[in-house]
Design a protein around this motif. Structure first.
Motif, PDB file in Angstrom:
ATOM      1  N   ILE A   1      20.477  27.055  10.184  1.00  0.00           N
ATOM      2  CA  ILE A   1      21.550  27.861  10.778  1.00  0.00           C
ATOM      3  C   ILE A   1      22.877  27.431  10.181  1.00  0.00           C
ATOM      4  CG2 ILE A   1      22.753  28.451  12.915  1.00  0.00           C
ATOM      5  CD1 ILE A   1      20.091  27.824  14.357  1.00  0.00           C
ATOM      6  N   ARG A   2      23.651  28.423   9.750  1.00  0.00           N
ATOM      7  CA  ARG A   2      24.995  28.190   9.223  1.00  0.00           C
ATOM      8  C   ARG A   2      25.938  29.184   9.877  1.00  0.00           C
ATOM      9  NH1 ARG A   2      24.793  26.650   2.919  1.00  0.00           N
ATOM     10  NH2 ARG A   2      23.260  24.991   3.117  1.00  0.00           N
ATOM     11  N   LEU A   3      26.965  28.672  10.532  1.00  0.00           N
ATOM     12  CA  LEU A   3      27.892  29.522  11.272  1.00  0.00           C
ATOM     13  C   LEU A   3      29.326  29.238  10.884  1.00  0.00           C
ATOM     14  CD1 LEU A   3      26.395  29.065  14.849  1.00  0.00           C
ATOM     15  CD2 LEU A   3      25.962  30.946  13.260  1.00  0.00           C
ATOM     16  N   THR A   4      30.153  30.258  11.008  1.00  0.00           N
ATOM     17  CA  THR A   4      31.598  30.078  10.944  1.00  0.00           C
ATOM     18  C   THR A   4      32.177  30.617  12.245  1.00  0.00           C
ATOM     19  OG1 THR A   4      31.889  32.195   9.815  1.00  0.00           O
ATOM     20  CG2 THR A   4      31.758  30.222   8.427  1.00  0.00           C
ATOM     21  N   VAL A   5      33.178  29.924  12.736  1.00  0.00           N
ATOM     22  CA  VAL A   5      33.881  30.306  13.954  1.00  0.00           C
ATOM     23  C   VAL A   5      35.343  30.422  13.565  1.00  0.00           C
ATOM     24  CG1 VAL A   5      34.426  29.637  16.321  1.00  0.00           C
ATOM     25  CG2 VAL A   5      32.180  29.069  15.356  1.00  0.00           C
ATOM     26  N   THR A   6      35.885  31.631  13.605  1.00  0.00           N
ATOM     27  CA  THR A   6      37.242  31.851  13.116  1.00  0.00           C
ATOM     28  C   THR A   6      38.269  31.723  14.235  1.00  0.00           C
ATOM     29  OG1 THR A   6      37.221  34.241  13.476  1.00  0.00           O
ATOM     30  CG2 THR A   6      36.361  33.435  11.356  1.00  0.00           C
ATOM     31  N   PRO A   7      39.512  31.388  13.879  1.00  0.00           N
ATOM     32  CA  PRO A   7      40.569  31.264  14.886  1.00  0.00           C
ATOM     33  C   PRO A   7      40.837  32.565  15.642  1.00  0.00           C
ATOM     34  CG  PRO A   7      41.258  30.237  12.844  1.00  0.00           C
ATOM     35  CD  PRO A   7      39.975  30.965  12.556  1.00  0.00           C
ATOM     36  N   ASP A   8      40.512  33.710  15.025  1.00  0.00           N
ATOM     37  CA  ASP A   8      40.786  34.986  15.691  1.00  0.00           C
ATOM     38  C   ASP A   8      39.642  35.476  16.571  1.00  0.00           C
ATOM     39  OD1 ASP A   8      39.048  35.685  13.666  1.00  0.00           O
ATOM     40  OD2 ASP A   8      40.252  37.326  12.900  1.00  0.00           O
ATOM     41  N   GLY A   9      38.669  34.618  16.865  1.00  0.00           N
ATOM     42  CA  GLY A   9      37.656  34.940  17.858  1.00  0.00           C
ATOM     43  C   GLY A   9      36.361  35.522  17.337  1.00  0.00           C
ATOM     44  N   GLU A  10      36.082  35.371  16.061  1.00  0.00           N
ATOM     45  CA  GLU A  10      34.825  35.894  15.520  1.00  0.00           C
ATOM     46  C   GLU A  10      33.856  34.762  15.207  1.00  0.00           C
ATOM     47  OE1 GLU A  10      35.177  38.690  12.338  1.00  0.00           O
ATOM     48  OE2 GLU A  10      36.933  39.639  13.236  1.00  0.00           O
ATOM     49  N   ILE A  11      32.569  35.083  15.314  1.00  0.00           N
ATOM     50  CA  ILE A  11      31.494  34.172  14.923  1.00  0.00           C
ATOM     51  C   ILE A  11      30.619  34.925  13.931  1.00  0.00           C
ATOM     52  CG2 ILE A  11      29.475  32.841  15.680  1.00  0.00           C
ATOM     53  CD1 ILE A  11      30.758  32.830  18.512  1.00  0.00           C
ATOM     54  N   GLY A  12      30.302  34.284  12.829  1.00  0.00           N
ATOM     55  CA  GLY A  12      29.444  34.905  11.832  1.00  0.00           C
ATOM     56  C   GLY A  12      28.588  33.867  11.164  1.00  0.00           C
ATOM     57  N   GLY A  13      27.598  34.342  10.427  1.00  0.00           N
ATOM     58  CA  GLY A  13      26.756  33.422   9.691  1.00  0.00           C
ATOM     59  C   GLY A  13      25.339  33.907   9.601  1.00  0.00           C
ATOM     60  N   SER A  14      24.426  32.937   9.472  1.00  0.00           N
ATOM     61  CA  SER A  14      23.015  33.286   9.358  1.00  0.00           C
ATOM     62  C   SER A  14      22.169  32.226  10.047  1.00  0.00           C
ATOM     63  CB  SER A  14      22.611  33.392   7.885  1.00  0.00           C
ATOM     64  OG  SER A  14      22.744  32.141   7.247  1.00  0.00           O
ATOM     65  N   GLY A  15      21.023  32.669  10.496  1.00  0.00           N
ATOM     66  CA  GLY A  15      20.046  31.776  11.103  1.00  0.00           C
ATOM     67  C   GLY A  15      18.655  32.185  10.679  1.00  0.00           C
ATOM     68  N   PHE A  16      18.024  31.363   9.877  1.00  0.00           N
ATOM     69  CA  PHE A  16      16.668  31.609   9.412  1.00  0.00           C
ATOM     70  C   PHE A  16      16.542  32.995   8.778  1.00  0.00           C
ATOM     71  CE2 PHE A  16      16.568  28.531  12.814  1.00  0.00           C
ATOM     72  CZ  PHE A  16      15.940  27.476  12.191  1.00  0.00           C
ATOM     73  N   GLY A  17      17.538  33.348   7.959  1.00  0.00           N
ATOM     74  CA  GLY A  17      17.503  34.600   7.221  1.00  0.00           C
ATOM     75  C   GLY A  17      18.019  35.812   7.975  1.00  0.00           C
ATOM     76  N   GLN A  18      18.391  35.654   9.218  1.00  0.00           N
ATOM     77  CA  GLN A  18      18.934  36.752  10.012  1.00  0.00           C
ATOM     78  C   GLN A  18      20.453  36.602  10.123  1.00  0.00           C
ATOM     79  OE1 GLN A  18      17.168  39.344  11.746  1.00  0.00           O
ATOM     80  NE2 GLN A  18      15.542  38.670  10.369  1.00  0.00           N
ATOM     81  N   THR A  19      21.161  37.723  10.159  1.00  0.00           N
ATOM     82  CA  THR A  19      22.599  37.700  10.346  1.00  0.00           C
ATOM     83  C   THR A  19      22.921  37.310  11.785  1.00  0.00           C
ATOM     84  OG1 THR A  19      22.929  39.391   8.677  1.00  0.00           O
ATOM     85  CG2 THR A  19      24.714  39.086  10.263  1.00  0.00           C
ATOM     86  N   VAL A  20      23.834  36.360  11.951  1.00  0.00           N
ATOM     87  CA  VAL A  20      24.325  35.956  13.266  1.00  0.00           C
ATOM     88  C   VAL A  20      25.733  36.505  13.405  1.00  0.00           C
ATOM     89  CG1 VAL A  20      24.934  34.006  14.754  1.00  0.00           C
ATOM     90  CG2 VAL A  20      22.925  33.852  13.263  1.00  0.00           C
ATOM     91  N   PHE A  21      26.047  37.073  14.579  1.00  0.00           N
ATOM     92  CA  PHE A  21      27.357  37.683  14.799  1.00  0.00           C
ATOM     93  C   PHE A  21      27.770  37.452  16.249  1.00  0.00           C
ATOM     94  CE2 PHE A  21      23.984  40.608  15.675  1.00  0.00           C
ATOM     95  CZ  PHE A  21      24.322  41.134  16.915  1.00  0.00           C
ATOM     96  N   GLY A  22      29.072  37.477  16.473  1.00  0.00           N
ATOM     97  CA  GLY A  22      29.538  37.333  17.844  1.00  0.00           C
ATOM     98  C   GLY A  22      31.036  37.212  17.925  1.00  0.00           C
ATOM     99  N   ALA A  23      31.468  36.965  19.138  1.00  0.00           N
ATOM    100  CA  ALA A  23      32.885  36.793  19.439  1.00  0.00           C
ATOM    101  C   ALA A  23      33.020  35.632  20.420  1.00  0.00           C
ATOM    102  CB  ALA A  23      33.449  38.069  20.044  1.00  0.00           C
ATOM    103  N   TRP A  24      34.202  35.029  20.412  1.00  0.00           N
ATOM    104  CA  TRP A  24      34.429  33.917  21.328  1.00  0.00           C
ATOM    105  C   TRP A  24      35.863  33.950  21.850  1.00  0.00           C
ATOM    106  CZ3 TRP A  24      37.991  29.937  20.795  1.00  0.00           C
ATOM    107  CH2 TRP A  24      38.645  29.852  19.568  1.00  0.00           C
TER     108      TRP A  24
END
Length: 122
Positions: A50-73
């Motif tokens: 799993i590799r994620l980025t968490v941006t200062p503007d409230g976004e989460i992105g990356g990948s986990g086991f070949g799947q796109t990971v997305f979100g907000a915080w």
């Protein structure tokens, strides 16, 4: 395959019962949004597959086991609150305690009362 990905993401993102609850005693608890942003801004959070980025503007992105990971915080009180998904699966909302130690950031689900996941900051 989807159940393996879901299980790994649930464990890694501190949402499931696959890891035992852990105290953050050896970690320093982060209670301030600005401090949290300074820890993750421009860095990648890594945990086996799993590799994620968490941006200062409230976004989460990356990948986990070949799947796109997305979100907000957002930061709410003393907690990191996120909505997260991968592929077409919605993992939902959860507010988590954040703690840090020596290049590792720990997220503890359910406002610090649930399971935890540790990520290396790269």
């Amino acid at each position: 395959m989807h159940s393996r990905i879901a299980s790994a993401l649930i464990v890694a993102l501190g949402l499931g019962a696959a890891t035992a609850p852990a105290a953050a005693s050896e970690f320093r608890v982060v209670t301030d949004r600005n401090e949290f942003v300074s820890l993750v801004d421009g860095r990648e959070l890594r945990r086996f597959g799993i590799r994620l980025t968490v941006t200062p503007d409230g976004e989460i992105g990356g990948s986990g086991f070949g799947q796109t990971v997305f979100g907000a915080w957002e930061w709410n009180g003393n907690f990191f609150c996120r909505d997260l998904g991968y592929g077409s699966t919605d993992l939902g909302h959860n507010c988590q305690l954040v703690a840090v130690r020596d290049g590792t950031i720990r997220f503890v689900a359910d406002q610090g009362q649930g399971d935890h996941a540790d990520f290396r900051l790269r």
